[in-house]
Write a protein that holds these residues in place. Structure first.
Motif, PDB file in Angstrom:
ATOM      1  N   GLU A   1      11.876  -7.392 -46.846  1.00 22.22           N
ATOM      2  CA  GLU A   1      11.914  -7.242 -48.322  1.00 22.22           C
ATOM      3  C   GLU A   1      10.607  -7.617 -48.917  1.00 22.22           C
ATOM      4  OE1 GLU A   1      15.047  -9.524 -50.102  1.00 22.22           O
ATOM      5  OE2 GLU A   1      16.301  -8.138 -49.382  1.00 22.22           O
TER       6      GLU A   1
ATOM      7  N   TYR B   1       7.696  -7.407 -47.937  1.00 25.18           N
ATOM      8  CA  TYR B   1       6.635  -6.202 -47.232  1.00 25.18           C
ATOM      9  C   TYR B   1       7.142  -4.828 -47.879  1.00 25.18           C
ATOM     10  CZ  TYR B   1       3.645  -9.134 -44.719  1.00 25.18           C
ATOM     11  OH  TYR B   1       2.688 -10.178 -44.350  1.00 25.18           O
ATOM     12  N   ASN B   2       8.223  -4.764 -48.552  1.00 24.85           N
ATOM     13  CA  ASN B   2       8.696  -3.539 -49.256  1.00 24.85           C
ATOM     14  C   ASN B   2       9.092  -2.470 -48.162  1.00 24.85           C
ATOM     15  OD1 ASN B   2       9.493  -1.968 -51.315  1.00 24.85           O
ATOM     16  ND2 ASN B   2       7.814  -1.427 -51.652  1.00 24.85           N
ATOM     17  N   LEU B   3       9.530  -2.969 -46.956  1.00 26.75           N
ATOM     18  CA  LEU B   3       9.680  -1.977 -45.706  1.00 26.75           C
ATOM     19  C   LEU B   3      11.227  -1.524 -45.607  1.00 26.75           C
ATOM     20  CD1 LEU B   3       7.205  -3.662 -43.373  1.00 26.75           C
ATOM     21  CD2 LEU B   3       7.046  -1.191 -44.370  1.00 26.75           C
ATOM     22  N   ALA B   4      12.069  -2.256 -46.581  1.00 31.56           N
ATOM     23  CA  ALA B   4      13.596  -1.858 -46.208  1.00 31.56           C
ATOM     24  C   ALA B   4      13.763  -0.419 -46.411  1.00 31.56           C
ATOM     25  CB  ALA B   4      14.366  -2.888 -47.322  1.00 31.56           C
ATOM     26  N   ALA B   5      13.251   0.300 -47.233  1.00 31.66           N
ATOM     27  CA  ALA B   5      13.712   1.513 -47.297  1.00 31.66           C
ATOM     28  C   ALA B   5      13.164   2.393 -46.017  1.00 31.66           C
ATOM     29  CB  ALA B   5      13.138   2.261 -48.578  1.00 31.66           C
TER      30      ALA B   5
ATOM     31  N   GLY C   1      15.497   1.330 -43.232  1.00 30.39           N
ATOM     32  CA  GLY C   1      16.739   1.589 -43.247  1.00 30.39           C
ATOM     33  C   GLY C   1      17.452   3.092 -43.251  1.00 30.39           C
ATOM     34  N   ASP C   2      18.415   3.218 -42.943  1.00 33.54           N
ATOM     35  CA  ASP C   2      18.764   4.564 -42.693  1.00 33.54           C
ATOM     36  C   ASP C   2      18.405   5.376 -44.090  1.00 33.54           C
ATOM     37  OD1 ASP C   2      20.046   3.852 -40.414  1.00 33.54           O
ATOM     38  OD2 ASP C   2      21.886   3.197 -41.397  1.00 33.54           O
TER      39      ASP C   2
ATOM     40  N   LEU D   1      18.766   6.649 -46.803  1.00 31.58           N
ATOM     41  CA  LEU D   1      19.786   6.528 -47.908  1.00 31.58           C
ATOM     42  C   LEU D   1      19.584   7.599 -48.838  1.00 31.58           C
ATOM     43  CD1 LEU D   1      21.383   3.115 -47.838  1.00 31.58           C
ATOM     44  CD2 LEU D   1      22.781   5.349 -47.479  1.00 31.58           C
ATOM     45  N   VAL D   2      18.068   7.483 -49.104  1.00 30.18           N
ATOM     46  CA  VAL D   2      17.772   7.960 -50.387  1.00 30.18           C
ATOM     47  C   VAL D   2      16.525   9.167 -49.917  1.00 30.18           C
ATOM     48  CG1 VAL D   2      15.743   6.573 -50.623  1.00 30.18           C
ATOM     49  CG2 VAL D   2      16.512   7.783 -52.502  1.00 30.18           C
TER      50      VAL D   2
ATOM     51  N   LEU E   1       4.406  -3.541 -53.981  1.00 30.79           N
ATOM     52  CA  LEU E   1       3.676  -4.007 -52.782  1.00 30.79           C
ATOM     53  C   LEU E   1       3.974  -2.871 -51.810  1.00 30.79           C
ATOM     54  CD1 LEU E   1       3.119  -7.421 -50.950  1.00 30.79           C
ATOM     55  CD2 LEU E   1       3.732  -5.295 -49.656  1.00 30.79           C
TER      56      LEU E   1
ATOM     57  N   THR F   1       3.350  -1.559 -47.574  1.00 28.15           N
ATOM     58  CA  THR F   1       2.661  -1.805 -46.566  1.00 28.15           C
ATOM     59  C   THR F   1       2.133  -0.668 -45.686  1.00 28.15           C
ATOM     60  OG1 THR F   1       4.239  -3.868 -46.365  1.00 28.15           O
ATOM     61  CG2 THR F   1       3.283  -3.430 -44.258  1.00 28.15           C
TER      62      THR F   1
ATOM     63  N   GLN G   1      19.496  -2.333 -48.067  1.00 28.89           N
ATOM     64  CA  GLN G   1      19.593  -3.615 -47.443  1.00 28.89           C
ATOM     65  C   GLN G   1      20.863  -4.286 -47.378  1.00 28.89           C
ATOM     66  OE1 GLN G   1      16.809  -4.540 -45.786  1.00 28.89           O
ATOM     67  NE2 GLN G   1      17.862  -6.205 -44.819  1.00 28.89           N
TER      68      GLN G   1
ATOM     69  N   GLU H   1      23.892  -1.969 -45.904  1.00 29.55           N
ATOM     70  CA  GLU H   1      23.748  -2.330 -44.585  1.00 29.55           C
ATOM     71  C   GLU H   1      24.150  -3.537 -44.078  1.00 29.55           C
ATOM     72  OE1 GLU H   1      20.221  -2.210 -41.228  1.00 29.55           O
ATOM     73  OE2 GLU H   1      19.729  -0.981 -42.979  1.00 29.55           O
TER      74      GLU H   1
END
Lengths: 97, 121, 722
Positions: free
Chosen positions: A80, A82-86, A89-90, A92-93, C189, C191, C323, C326
């Motif tokens: 979260e 590192y803002n990498l969830a999307a 993640g699958d 979704l968007v 942010l 990455t 998140q 999921e």
């Protein structure tokens, strides 16, 4: 189509990434749909997160899918931050065209 | 609780810095020489951070850092060294030996804790 | 009320109910097309129907809802808990509006309006460009926009690529970035891991990460720069102050290692540039140098011209929600239960087993056929409940084993050895309460083996062995026990050294004549370590005695086998569960004993002609026999025909001679008190349905006893004929 689920309980930290890399690559080799259960990963640092990015990338490059199906608090918090969830993640968007 | 090992041959430095660290909630293990520190590290002390002076009688700080980096379970441990403004040239040497960063002496509690926050979560 | 309106009301309520249940479903299946379409359809139907009956309030509100749902259906926005919650509120509001139409609303008109206005505002966030009232898709520009002007005033842009060695030097980029939060607010942010090379070259201990950060802060440049002081020399750092010129950003793009187009997109995403500026800048970049610089506009100016929607906030929210959903889906499959609740359940099942046995006994004494039938059904169900509830606490041992890969690897590095870890039977299951307690003992054994068992490569080679040693971790089920073996192909135990040490420590008498096994058993004595060199890993003389004590506390045993030069094997035997077992009830001298059913191989009759022998013949195989009457010194006459229960433990067989067999039962194990701990052959007690206490036989001990008897027999053959 083979789905493979692998649960990790070891720390995803700099101390362990050298050994986790071949493990992850092997898991990617084994299946088409790779599901990582990281709910037991107590600690994750940037090295661990970077390795997950790597694994996801390698799976994608091999035409496979890799999903993190369960997160521990540590894993979720860093992904979260590192803002990498999307990205992880699958899909979704779909970004507005 | 995070553990910090503090190595300095000066009792004053040990006392003042460990005072600040203890008050901030860290567990502090002190050693008054590199040899003493090495012994404690070899016998099971596993700090989350090592703070060491560079100029010490016996084994100096640079050597000490190199030795610590050899120990497998400490090879990625954050290491900060205590330095003075006038020792700029030592910084590169210490970093090359494996140090993470430095603390300029004398440091205020705020600077000290701020710097520690950079390397210890 | 006319009929049309009545139909409308009825249909609306139906559709609203459907809408509600579909929305609830959506939370669990956020990407299910059918559900999404169903939701959209319900809202659409309500809107259409409202239009038909000229019910403007419902129609206009439903229209807004429908627009948002349409975007959802087309994946222009993502499903989130927040959105689902909002949609549920909208459903409620529609219900109020419809009820109001029917004159049965529970709310005042003003209140309804206020609620409607509030919801419309919230819905606005999900509309395209905040324009939910316009026809859908019209405003969709595809350009993501800069945050609202007020917040951009103090937005710094920080671009950092960490040096490869940063992780190895004990630093984590996360700490630096988290520290930024003490100076202000990280608005965005991003990455980047583009610097990561192909799989073969990728060294996971090197850092390939970079970050593009929008930091809202009133701090000065020096303060931000200072944070990166420790990594300044190795990392690539650019800090652009708020309201920087577009040209500065384009410079930044040029100077960074990643692909310009990709970086540009990121800068657009973090809100540093607009897409137009980017396009213009990139064009300029590829154009001849004498072309004029792109107009140096201030970001602030551009902002004024922009709409207030904050796409990156939506992106961030969406990511967060992805998140959440999921996690939700995962939670639906797994339930976390506190361990003590499970323990309580298992205790209750234990009581149930005893109560069931009492009922069954009663049924049999009364000779009531129907009651017997009913109670046998009950018994079967109780058995299933017992197994299922014990299963709840069961886990595979593999995870415990896998942890040792690291230990082996690190230890090898430290000790300069080469050891391969081979794991077998990782899928073997056992009670979680046991698994938790064997981790430490196992670790001791593995360390011992690495440290003292397996030799250094040169030593191995000199001994004609493979320079790479092997450490085996093996698990399997055997007769109601789990067996865990830790074995190595190392040097084996040094009998003389152990003995010398034990004598030195006064553990044994110097004159004593001990068998190999008795000597090896000394390694479990407190304070005995034969290591010549105390290493980091083990050899401090604590451990093996603790290991044995820990295992005994679990009703387990540990045995050591060793062959000089060939290796050592430690065998741990533990009960699968600490609670309930299937047992076989036998009676000797009017006392009830329970043999764990897993250990029972078969039962045979024994003619009285064999009474005096402590062995018997099983289809040509001679097996040692233990007579319960004898070893427990039970009173009374031996019956004419005795029975022998053939049991097996750890590959050894023996016969247990009993008066009679009394059938299977479930035994809830009650531990024996400390004073009975040294009692040989008894492992615990249980309470029978009749309320009687029965002792549970410790088969491993009985087999040992029988073996000793056999050895005595072999040692003194003249007695055999006597």
């Amino acid at each position: 189509m083979s789905a493979i689920r692998r649960a990790f309980t070891e720390d995803f930290t700099i101390y362990r990434v050298a050994e986790l890399k071949p493990v992850l690559l092997a898991v990617i080799q084994e299946g088409e749909h790779i599901e990582l259960d990281l709910s037991g990963v107590e600690h994750m640092d940037s090295a661990g997160c970077q390795l997950l990015i790597f694994a996801k990338r390698e799976a994608g490059a091999a035409g496979k899918t890799l999903a993190i199906v369960a997160h521990s608090r540590a894993v979720q918090s860093l992904i979260e931050f590192y803002n990498l969830a999307a990205w992880f993640g699958d899909p979704l968007v779909v970004p507005a065209a | 609780m995070k553990t910090i090992m503090l190595v300095d041959d000066s009792a004053t430095v040990l006392l003042s810095i460990s005072g600040i660290l203890t008050k901030a909630g860290f567990k502090v293990v002190t050693a008054n020489s590199a040899e003493d520190g090495q012994k404690k590290l070899a016998t099971g002390t596993k700090p989350d951070l090592l703070i060491t002076d560079l100029n010490m009688p016996g084994m100096n700080g640079i050597e000490f850092i190199k030795v610590v980096r050899q120990q497998a379970d400490l090879r990625f441990m954050p290491i900060l060294f205590l330095t003075t403004e006038s020792q700029q040239s030592k910084r590169a040497e210490a970093k090359a030996a494996g140090a993470s960063g430095w603390i300029v002496k004398p440091a205020t509690a705020e600077t000290l804790l701020g710097t520690i926050k950079l390397v210890v979560r | 009320m006319d009929e049309l309106k009545q139909v409308f009301l009825q249909e609306s309520f139906e559709q609203l109910d459907a809408l509600e249940s579909l929305l609830l479903e959506l939370e669990n299946r956020p990407d299910d097309e059918t559900t999404l379409n169903g939701i959209f359809r319900a809202a659409h139907t309500i809107k259409g129907a409202a239009g038909m009956v000229e019910c403007a309030a419902v129609e206009s509100f439903a229209h807004v809802v429908e627009n948002v749902l349409d975007r959802l259906r087309n994946h222009e926005i993502a499903v989130s808990t927040q959105l689902a919650a909002l949609m549920l509120q909208c459903t409620d509001h529609l219900r109020v509006l419809v009820a109001n139409e029917a004159g049965v609303a529970q709310m005042e008109g003003e209140e309804i309006e206020a609620q409607g206005a509030r919801l419309l505002m919230q819905l606005g966030e999900y509309g395209p460009g905040g324009q939910v009232f316009a026809s859908p898709k019209a405003v969709e520009s595809g350009v993501e926009r800069i945050p609202s002007s007020s917040s951009a005033q103090n937005c710094w842009h920080i671009s950092v690529r960490f040096g490869p060695e940063v992780l190895r030097q004990g630093m984590d980029p996360e700490n630096f970035l988290r520290f930024l939060e003490t100076l202000g607010d990280i608005r965005h942010l991003e990455t980047l891991a583009d610097a990561m090379p192909a799989a073969a070259e990728m060294d996971p201990e090197l850092c390939y990460l970079g970050f593009e950060i929008t930091l809202e802060s009133s701090a000065d440049k020096q303060a931000i720069e200072d944070i990166f002081a420790f990594v300044r020399d190795e990392c690539q750092l650019a800090i652009l102050p708020p309201n920087s010129k577009v040209a500065d950003y384009l410079d930044l793009i040029r100077n960074l290692p990643e692909d310009s187009l990709r970086l540009g997109e990121i800068l657009v995403r973090v809100g540093a540039l607009t897409a137009d500026e980017l396009a213009e800048g990139l064009r300029a970049q590829s154009a001849p140098v004498d072309e004029p610089e792109p107009e140096a506009r201030q970001i602030g100016e551009i902002l004024v011209a922009q709409q207030v929607v904050q796409p990156e906030l939506v992106v961030a929210a969406v990511a967060k929600q992805a998140q959440v959903s999921e996690k939700k889906a995962q939670d639906a499959k797994l339930i976390r239960v506190p361990a003590d609740k499970l323990d309580h359940l298992i205790n209750l099942v234990g009581e149930l087993v005893i109560a069931g046995a009492a009922t069954s006994l009663l049924a049999h004494t009364r000779r009531d056929g129907e009651l017997i039938e009913a109670s046998s059904l009950l018994t079967r169900l109780v058995e299933e409940i017992r197994d299922a509830s014990l299963q709840l606490r069961t886990v595979q041992i593999g995870e415990t084993f896998n942890r040792f890969h690291r230990l082996v690897r690190d230890a090898c590095k430290d000790l300069g050895k080469d050891v391969q870890l081979v794991i077998n039977g990782g899928e073997t299951e056992l009670d979680k309460s046991i698994v938790e307690k064997i981790g430490d003992p196992l670790m001791h054994l593995v360390r011992n083996s690495l440290d003292h068992g397996i030799e250094a490569p040169a030593v191995r080679e000199a001994a004609g062995k493979d320079p790479q040693g092997t450490l085996f971790l093996n698990a399997f089920h055997d007769a109601g026990n789990i067996v865990i073996e830790v074995s190595d192909d190392g040097a084996g135990l040094n009998r003389n050294k152990i003995l010398a040490k034990a004598i030195e420590r006064g553990l044994v008498d110097a004159e004593a004549h001990l068998s190999d096994r008795e000597v090896f058993d000394l390694i479990f004595a407190p304070g005995l370590s034969t290591a010549e060199q105390v290493t980091n890993l083990s050899g401090r003389g604590v451990g093996m005695d603790v290991v044995r004590r820990n295992l005994q506390a679990l009703r387990g045993t540990i045995n050591v086998d060793s062959q000089p030069g060939q290796g050592t094997r430690l065998t741990l035997r533990l009960p699968l569960t600490l609670a309930i077992i299937d047992g076989f009830l036998v009676v000797s001298g009017n006392r009830a004993y329970v043999i764990p059913l897993d250990a029972v191989v078969e039962c045979i009759e024994r003619p009285d002609s064999e009474h005096e022998r402590n062995y018997f013949n099983l289809r040509g195989q001679v097996l040692p026999a233990v007579c319960l009457r004898e070893i427990f010194s039970l009173p009374g006459e031996r019956p004419a025909r005795e029975s022998v229960v053939v049991v097996q433990y750890a590959g050894q067989r023996a016969g247990i001679v009993v008066d009679r067999l009394a059938g299977e039962l479930q035994a809830v194990i009650k531990p024996l008190g400390a004073i009975f701990r040294h009692l040989q052959g008894i492992g615990g007690s249980t309470i029978l349905g009749s309320g009687e206490v029965a002792l549970i036989l410790d088969i491993s001990a009985l087999i040992k006893i029988s073996g000793q008897a056999e050895q005595r027999l072999l040692a003194r053959p003249e007695q055999r004929s006597a």
